[in-house]
Structures are given as C-alpha cells and as structure tokens.
Scaffold this motif. Structure first.
Motif, short mmCIF file in Angstrom:
data_model
loop_
_atom_site.label_atom_id
_atom_site.label_comp_id
_atom_site.label_asym_id
_atom_site.label_seq_id
_atom_site.Cartn_x
_atom_site.Cartn_y
_atom_site.Cartn_z
N PRO A 73 8.09 67.45 10.25
CA PRO A 73 8.77 67.23 11.53
C PRO A 73 8.34 68.23 12.60
CG PRO A 73 10.25 68.26 9.95
CD PRO A 73 8.99 67.91 9.19
N ASN A 74 7.66 69.31 12.14
CA ASN A 74 7.19 70.32 13.11
C ASN A 74 5.67 70.31 13.20
OD1 ASN A 74 9.90 71.35 13.18
ND2 ASN A 74 9.45 72.30 11.20
N ALA A 75 5.06 69.19 12.92
CA ALA A 75 3.59 69.15 12.85
C ALA A 75 2.95 69.54 14.19
CB ALA A 75 3.15 67.75 12.46
N ASP A 76 1.84 70.26 14.09
CA ASP A 76 1.05 70.55 15.29
C ASP A 76 0.15 69.37 15.63
OD1 ASP A 76 2.07 73.10 15.59
OD2 ASP A 76 0.55 74.01 14.28
N ILE A 77 -0.12 68.53 14.62
CA ILE A 77 -1.03 67.40 14.83
C ILE A 77 -0.32 66.11 14.43
CG2 ILE A 77 -3.24 66.35 14.16
CD1 ILE A 77 -4.29 69.20 13.66
N LEU A 78 -0.29 65.18 15.37
CA LEU A 78 0.30 63.87 15.10
C LEU A 78 -0.84 62.85 15.02
CD1 LEU A 78 2.66 61.81 14.95
CD2 LEU A 78 2.66 61.80 17.45
N VAL A 79 -0.94 62.17 13.90
CA VAL A 79 -1.97 61.16 13.69
C VAL A 79 -1.35 59.79 13.97
CG1 VAL A 79 -3.58 60.17 12.02
CG2 VAL A 79 -3.01 62.61 11.89
N ILE A 80 -1.99 59.01 14.82
CA ILE A 80 -1.41 57.70 15.17
C ILE A 80 -2.38 56.58 14.84
CG2 ILE A 80 -0.38 56.30 17.01
CD1 ILE A 80 0.33 58.86 18.48
N GLY A 81 -1.95 55.69 13.95
CA GLY A 81 -2.76 54.52 13.60
C GLY A 81 -2.27 53.29 14.34
N PHE A 156 -1.47 68.51 19.28
CA PHE A 156 -2.59 67.57 19.35
C PHE A 156 -2.18 66.20 18.83
CE2 PHE A 156 -4.64 71.70 18.82
CZ PHE A 156 -5.60 71.67 19.82
N ILE A 157 -2.85 65.19 19.40
CA ILE A 157 -2.71 63.83 18.86
C ILE A 157 -4.10 63.39 18.39
CG2 ILE A 157 -2.27 61.41 19.50
CD1 ILE A 157 -0.07 62.45 21.37
N LEU A 158 -4.14 62.79 17.22
CA LEU A 158 -5.38 62.17 16.76
C LEU A 158 -5.12 60.66 16.74
CD1 LEU A 158 -8.24 62.31 15.51
CD2 LEU A 158 -7.15 62.54 13.25
N ALA A 159 -5.75 59.96 17.68
CA ALA A 159 -5.53 58.51 17.80
C ALA A 159 -6.63 57.78 17.05
CB ALA A 159 -5.54 58.10 19.27
N LEU A 160 -6.22 56.93 16.12
CA LEU A 160 -7.19 56.24 15.27
C LEU A 160 -7.39 54.80 15.74
CD1 LEU A 160 -5.84 57.48 11.81
CD2 LEU A 160 -7.74 58.44 13.14
N GLY A 161 -8.53 54.53 16.32
CA GLY A 161 -8.88 53.14 16.64
C GLY A 161 -8.41 52.67 18.00
N LYS A 162 -8.88 51.47 18.30
CA LYS A 162 -8.73 50.92 19.65
C LYS A 162 -7.28 50.56 20.01
CE LYS A 162 -10.71 47.21 22.40
NZ LYS A 162 -10.58 47.96 23.65
N THR A 163 -6.53 50.03 19.07
CA THR A 163 -5.14 49.69 19.39
C THR A 163 -4.37 50.94 19.79
OG1 THR A 163 -5.17 47.81 17.89
CG2 THR A 163 -3.01 48.64 18.51
N LYS A 189 -3.22 67.32 24.23
CA LYS A 189 -4.64 67.05 23.97
C LYS A 189 -4.76 65.96 22.92
CE LYS A 189 -6.59 71.51 25.04
NZ LYS A 189 -7.05 72.78 24.48
N MET A 190 -5.56 64.96 23.25
CA MET A 190 -5.70 63.85 22.30
C MET A 190 -7.18 63.63 21.95
SD MET A 190 -4.14 60.06 22.44
CE MET A 190 -5.08 59.21 23.69
N MET A 191 -7.45 63.58 20.67
CA MET A 191 -8.79 63.21 20.19
C MET A 191 -8.71 61.77 19.70
SD MET A 191 -11.96 63.86 19.52
CE MET A 191 -12.04 65.60 19.96
N VAL A 192 -9.67 61.00 20.12
CA VAL A 192 -9.73 59.59 19.71
C VAL A 192 -10.89 59.45 18.74
CG1 VAL A 192 -10.15 57.24 20.50
CG2 VAL A 192 -8.85 58.83 21.94
N THR A 193 -10.66 58.75 17.67
CA THR A 193 -11.80 58.45 16.78
C THR A 193 -11.63 57.07 16.15
OG1 THR A 193 -13.32 59.41 15.17
CG2 THR A 193 -10.98 59.53 14.61
N TYR A 194 -12.63 56.70 15.37
CA TYR A 194 -12.59 55.39 14.71
C TYR A 194 -11.46 55.32 13.70
CZ TYR A 194 -17.11 54.67 16.85
OH TYR A 194 -18.13 54.53 17.78
N HIS A 195 -10.93 54.14 13.53
CA HIS A 195 -9.90 53.90 12.52
C HIS A 195 -10.57 53.94 11.14
CE1 HIS A 195 -6.74 51.99 10.23
NE2 HIS A 195 -5.95 52.08 11.28
#
Ligand code: URA
Length: 228
Positions: A73-81, A156-163, A189-195
C-alpha cells in the motif's frame, strides 16, 4: 469478515491491517449501484471492500472475481496493466497468468519483488474473451484507479501497453513514440513500456522493454539516494 482480513493481511502485510469495526463503519455496500462514499476511503482495504461488488458496467455481470490489485500500500512504484484475463478472474489477483509470470521476472530482473510494488489494471473486471476494454467500461472504472493512485501515492508509474498509456494520457499513442523516456502523469514520473503479453507474441520487444525498465530502476535509485 475475519477471513477477508486474514487474506488481506497476507496480501498487504500487517501495516494496513485494520480492525473489523472500522471496515463495518465504512461499508455501505448495496445501498446503490455505485457505493456512496467510496471516493472518501482512507486506505486500500476499505476502498476494496467498498467497490468490490461494483455493477457500474456490464462486466460486473460476467466477472468471476473483481481484481482490485495487489502489493504494498506504500509502494514507490505502481505498475498498471490493461485488464484481468482468465487466470486473474479466477484468482482475484492481477497478473498471475503467463503474462503475469513474465512481469514477475521483469520486476525481479530490476531488483523488485511483486510485494514491494503495487500492481493494478486500468479496469478491474475481465472483459469476455479477453477483448480490449471498451471506452464505457474504462470510463466507469478509471475513477477507482485514480483513487488507488491517490492512496498509494507512488513516486513512479510503470504503464504496460497501449490501453494503459492511452487511457492515462488521454491520447492515441504508438508505443514506439511514447516508450523509452519518462513522461508525466498528474505530476508523477511515468515510464511506458510494452505489455508483457505483447512480448510473448513478439520477442523483438524484449530489448526495448529491458531498456525501459532499466531506465526506471536508474531513476528510482536516484530518488532513493536523495532520501537516504
Ligand atoms: N494482463 C493485464 O493487463 N492485466 C492482468 O492482470 C493480466 C494480464
């Protein structure tokens, strides 16, 4: 209720273990389709409890499990699929199928465990036949993700894929244009990468994905160095 709390404390750890009474006070499930007061939740457990019976879009009728997300719940990085698939719908947890196993390896390769990040999706219920989420479904579900972001408050946010990226940035992107550099999402800050599922179909994207997550790791280390 006790079982729910035991399960939650396994997933989230004891940090946000809250007593039964508090959850009961905050829970107004069933009063309306969209539970009044959910947006004022003060922690992830009560948020989950309040929204997990959501019937705001037709996916509520077809889902097996509502997939809230899991991790710290206190993550520094949120991964979003994108959205839960069949395995996630069965288990009620994000990224537990083939793509999920690959995601776990990717995180481990940059020294992160699933437990120290938080993993969520743009939408919380499985679209039938694993189709892409529809606009209306995203519109109904996105406020829940925004609330999760507010509560977790990740660096940070790590966004996975186009959606994920198109939803968050409100634009139609090609992955090539938007990956490989930091972009901003509401001051974060958000990093976008492939799903990872795309990677299973196209191994040529392994290298760019690897570069992207390394950039994320480097920026995260720099932030950690500032606070230590
Ligand atoms: N793909 C996603 O985008 N999310 C999941 O949870 C699983 C597969």
């Amino acid at each position: 209720m006790v079982n729910f709390l035991e399960l939650e404390s396994e997933v989230y750890g004891q940090d946000i273990f809250i007593e039964e009474e508090k959850i009961m006070d905050n829970t107004i499930l069933g009063e309306e389709k969209l539970i009044p007061g959910w947006s004022k939740s003060k922690d992830l457990i009560s948020l989950k409890e309040m929204i997990c019976n959501c019937m705001e879009c037709p996916l509520g009728e077809t889902r097996n499990e509502f997939v809230f997300g899991s991790g710290s719940p206190n993550a520094d990085i949120l991964v979003i699929g994108e959205a839960p698939g069949a395995d996630e719908d069965k288990q009620g947890l994000p990224f537990v199928g083939r793509a999920g196993k690959l995601l776990t390896k990717i995180l481990e390769a940059i020294g992160l465990s699933r437990e120290e990040v938080f993993i969520a999706n743009i939408i919380k219920c499985r679209p039938p036949s694993n189709r892409r989420p529809e606009k209306g479904e995203i519109e109904k579900c996105e406020p829940y993700l925004k609330k999760q972001i507010e509560l977790i408050d990740p660096m940070f946010i790590l966004a996975l894929g186009k959606t994920a990226v198109d939803t968050l940035l409100r634009k139609n992107h090609t992955m090539k244009d938007v990956r490989g550099k930091f972009t901003e999402y509401e001051g974060r800050k958000m990093m976008v990468t492939y799903h990872p599922a795309a990677l299973l179909r196209n191994p040529n994207w392994k290298r760019p994905l690897w570069e992207d997550v390394q950039l994320l790791r480097k920026a995260y280390d720099e932030e950690l160095a500032k606070v230590n």
